[in-house]
Motif scaffolding. Structure first.
Motif: not given
Length: 245
Positions: A37-41, A54-57, A241-243
């Protein structure tokens, strides 16, 4: 007679809705247990075999990419919202037929889809059913069946999946799927190492080959008997993981 048929139809619909709701509740809890649930953004990249994924949400926009080098160039495949695909070589767009766009897009999607289990089970096209509890080894699991609607379900919407979610930890320890492309096949995966990044659990797997035509619900018994052939290891390395903000 008509009244009896109406009662039976209503009961069937009620049961189906109840199975869907129970499945949804379990999946939602599993997503939290995995921290997905933290993957958004966020952007998450990793190496799988000889390529970087790479996945970007970012809100409603989901971007998948795959990068690798050939003898002569640097290649980047980009898939946006599971529909729009393009290939770049040294930054320049490559002209591709629709057939090759579908092939490359499906290849990119396959790796990144499984990397994000169980978050991807909440895809709007996913149809989920709770099939009760089952034992695998000495552990008890919720058995969840997942199929996809044809609309927005992608090229492989007729594939079938089973997920076994541990009743204690709510983690996905096993899953299986059947597919029809390239002659079809059945696979079973066992989660092994879990890597924690920014509170999210990313899983590696042992990939097993299963005899074509085997029902997915029958696979745990075959696994317990040692009757499955180990096919490969799914090991994701250098997870970062990057913000986005």
């Amino acid at each position: 007679m008509k009244r009896n048929i109406l009662i039976l139809t209503t009961a069937i619909l009620f049961t189906a809705c109840a199975e869907q709701q129970v499945a949804q509740n379990i999946i939602d809890q599993s997503i939290v247990a995995h921290g997905m649930n933290r993957l958004q953004g966020k952007s998450v990249s990793f190496d799988f075999r000889d390529k970087t994924y790479e996945v970007i949400r970012n809100g409603q926009r989901v971007i998948y990419s795959r990068m690798f080098r050939t003898d002569s160039s640097e290649v980047k495949d980009v898939l946006v919202n599971s529909t729009d695909f393009c290939r770049l070589e040294d930054g320049d767009t490559v002209s591709l037929t629709e057939e090759w766009k579908k092939r490359y897009g499906a290849s990119v999607n396959s790796v990144l889809y499984f990397f994000q289990v169980p978050l991807v089970l909440n895809d709007p096209a996913a149809k989920k059913r709770y099939l009760g509890k089952t034992m695998i080894g000495s552990e008890q699991y919720y058995a969840i069946n997942v199929r996809f609607q044809e609309q927005n379900g992608g090229e492989d919407h007729d594939d079938e999946f089973m997920y076994w979610i541990n009743t204690e930890t709510l983690l996905v320890d096993f899953f299986a799927y059947s597919y029809s492309t390239e002659g079809g096949g059945v696979r079973f995966r066992e989660a092994t190492e879990r890597v924690d990044r920014s509170g999210m659990k990313f899983q590696n797997y042992i990939n097993y080959k299963v005899e074509l035509g085997t029902k997915l619900t029958d696979i745990p018994a075959l696994y317990d008997k040692g009757g499955l052939e180990k096919l490969s290891l799914i090991e994701n390395e250098k997870i970062l993981v990057r913000d986005l903000n």
